[in-house]
Write a protein that holds these residues in place. Structure first.
Motif, PDB file in Angstrom:
ATOM      1  N   ASN A 186       0.859  -1.180   0.000  1.00  0.00           N
ATOM      2  CA  ASN A 186       0.000   0.000   0.000  1.00  0.00           C
ATOM      3  C   ASN A 186       0.891   1.224   0.000  1.00  0.00           C
ATOM      4  O   ASN A 186       1.482   1.591   1.018  1.00  0.00           O
ATOM      5  CB  ASN A 186      -0.918   0.050   1.220  1.00  0.00           C
ATOM      6  CG  ASN A 186      -1.682   1.372   1.262  1.00  0.00           C
ATOM      7  OD1 ASN A 186      -2.114   1.881   0.225  1.00  0.00           O
ATOM      8  ND2 ASN A 186      -1.822   1.952   2.448  1.00  0.00           N
ATOM      9  N   GLU A 213       3.247  -1.592   4.211  1.00  0.00           N
ATOM     10  CA  GLU A 213       2.504  -0.355   4.455  1.00  0.00           C
ATOM     11  C   GLU A 213       3.470   0.832   4.438  1.00  0.00           C
ATOM     12  O   GLU A 213       4.626   0.705   4.854  1.00  0.00           O
ATOM     13  CB  GLU A 213       1.818  -0.446   5.831  1.00  0.00           C
ATOM     14  CG  GLU A 213       1.077   0.781   6.289  1.00  0.00           C
ATOM     15  CD  GLU A 213      -0.141   1.100   5.441  1.00  0.00           C
ATOM     16  OE1 GLU A 213       0.055   1.737   4.364  1.00  0.00           O
ATOM     17  OE2 GLU A 213      -1.263   0.724   5.828  1.00  0.00           O
ATOM     18  N   THR A 221      -2.224  -0.091  10.765  1.00  0.00           N
ATOM     19  CA  THR A 221      -3.337   0.548  10.061  1.00  0.00           C
ATOM     20  C   THR A 221      -4.478  -0.463   9.886  1.00  0.00           C
ATOM     21  O   THR A 221      -4.288  -1.672  10.053  1.00  0.00           O
ATOM     22  CB  THR A 221      -2.879   1.023   8.682  1.00  0.00           C
ATOM     23  OG1 THR A 221      -2.419  -0.115   7.931  1.00  0.00           O
ATOM     24  CG2 THR A 221      -1.747   2.042   8.797  1.00  0.00           C
ATOM     25  N   LEU A 224      -3.368  -3.190   7.592  1.00  0.00           N
ATOM     26  CA  LEU A 224      -2.478  -4.182   8.206  1.00  0.00           C
ATOM     27  C   LEU A 224      -3.237  -5.085   9.168  1.00  0.00           C
ATOM     28  O   LEU A 224      -2.938  -6.288   9.245  1.00  0.00           O
ATOM     29  CB  LEU A 224      -1.324  -3.486   8.927  1.00  0.00           C
ATOM     30  CG  LEU A 224      -0.193  -2.956   8.057  1.00  0.00           C
ATOM     31  CD1 LEU A 224       0.904  -2.341   8.924  1.00  0.00           C
ATOM     32  CD2 LEU A 224       0.407  -4.056   7.169  1.00  0.00           C
TER      33      LEU A 224
END
Length: 270
Positions: A186, A213, A221, A224
């Protein structure tokens, strides 16, 4: 001095990591924040590097893209990324530009045991972070890199640059479906807020997929959390920052260190 150039400077954290490390090792160097607005940057950069004790610079927003056109030489990684975040003044006064956002990410996943060479990777987001990550993973021998961005032109531009420098690597502009990849990254801002949509469908992740991430606002997050629930190995956003600094130190000729040592001496908390 290592100039830390950007605007505004209030959020700069690098001096609170580098300077304690320099002090610990008795290195005669200091990272100094320098606030420079975008319209003043081209002229100011040349003036800053006229100081005899300026050895290099950390470059941050909003100057990373402009730096490419102001350096005398630009690394392949920075050319692919379309932006640079480091400048080194060489003995003849010329400036070498490089890019270490991607190096931080790539070093981090390698430390966690992921084998980039020969792997199949999806990068969601091809902007200022996704582009250097793609460049560094290509340099580490990825077999295939797929790119997704809502801005299709940005993804296609990055794909073209990757193909130019890594013609033997498969490069595709595709969807954000994470199924079938060895790694999914991401590289979007999604995750800065808990109300953000997820950058991809985590239910499509295989437990064997490594998930990376870049968002640093929170350690785990929502994306995650979903990946961990699937059984995936992962890397948090701040790991990229602490892995990036050893690459910078090597670039500037100050030796190297480990993320663990940097976390120990840093005067900030994440």
């Amino acid at each position: 001095m290592i100039a830390h150039i950007g605007y505004p400077t209030e959020a700069f954290k690098a001096p609170l990591i580098y300077n304690p490390w320099f002090e610990k090792h008795g290195i005669d160097a200091l990272v100094v924040p320098m606030g420079v607005k975008a319209e003043d940057y081209p002229v100011s950069l040349r003036q800053i590097f006229k100081f005899s004790n300026v050895h290099g610079a950390l470059i941050t927003m909003p100057h990373k893209v402009t730096t490419i056109s102001l350096a005398d030489e630009v690394s392949i990684t920075a050319r692919i990324a379309g932006a640079a975040n480091a400048l080194l003044k060489r003995p003849d006064g010329t400036l070498l530009a490089d890019q270490f956002d991607g190096a931080g990410y790539a070093r981090g996943v390698a430390r966690k045991g992921f084998k980039t060479k020969g792997s199949k990777i999806l990068i969601v987001g091809t902007g200022g972070v996704g582009s250097p990550i793609a460049a560094s993973l290509a340099a580490d021998g990825a077999a295939s890199i797929s790119l997704f961005d809502l801005n299709t032109a940005a993804a296609e531009g990055l794909a073209s640059r990757l193909k130019q420098y890594y013609p033997d690597m498969e490069v595709k502009v595709t969807s954000n479906d994470p199924a079938g990849y060895d790694m999914v990254v991401n590289a979007t801002p999604l995750g800065m807020k808990d109300t953000d949509p997820l950058p991809f469908d985590p239910e499509r992740l295989a437990p064997s997929t490594f998930v990376g991430e870049v968002v640093m606002k929170q350690e785990i997050t929502p994306m995650l959390r979903a990946a961990i629930a699937r059984g995936c190995k992962y890397q948090v956003g701040t790991d990229m920052l602490f892995e990036m600094i050893p690459a910078y130190l090597e670039f500037f000729g100050f030796g190297t260190t480990t993320p663990a040592e940097l976390r120990e001496v840093a005067r900030i908390a994440y």
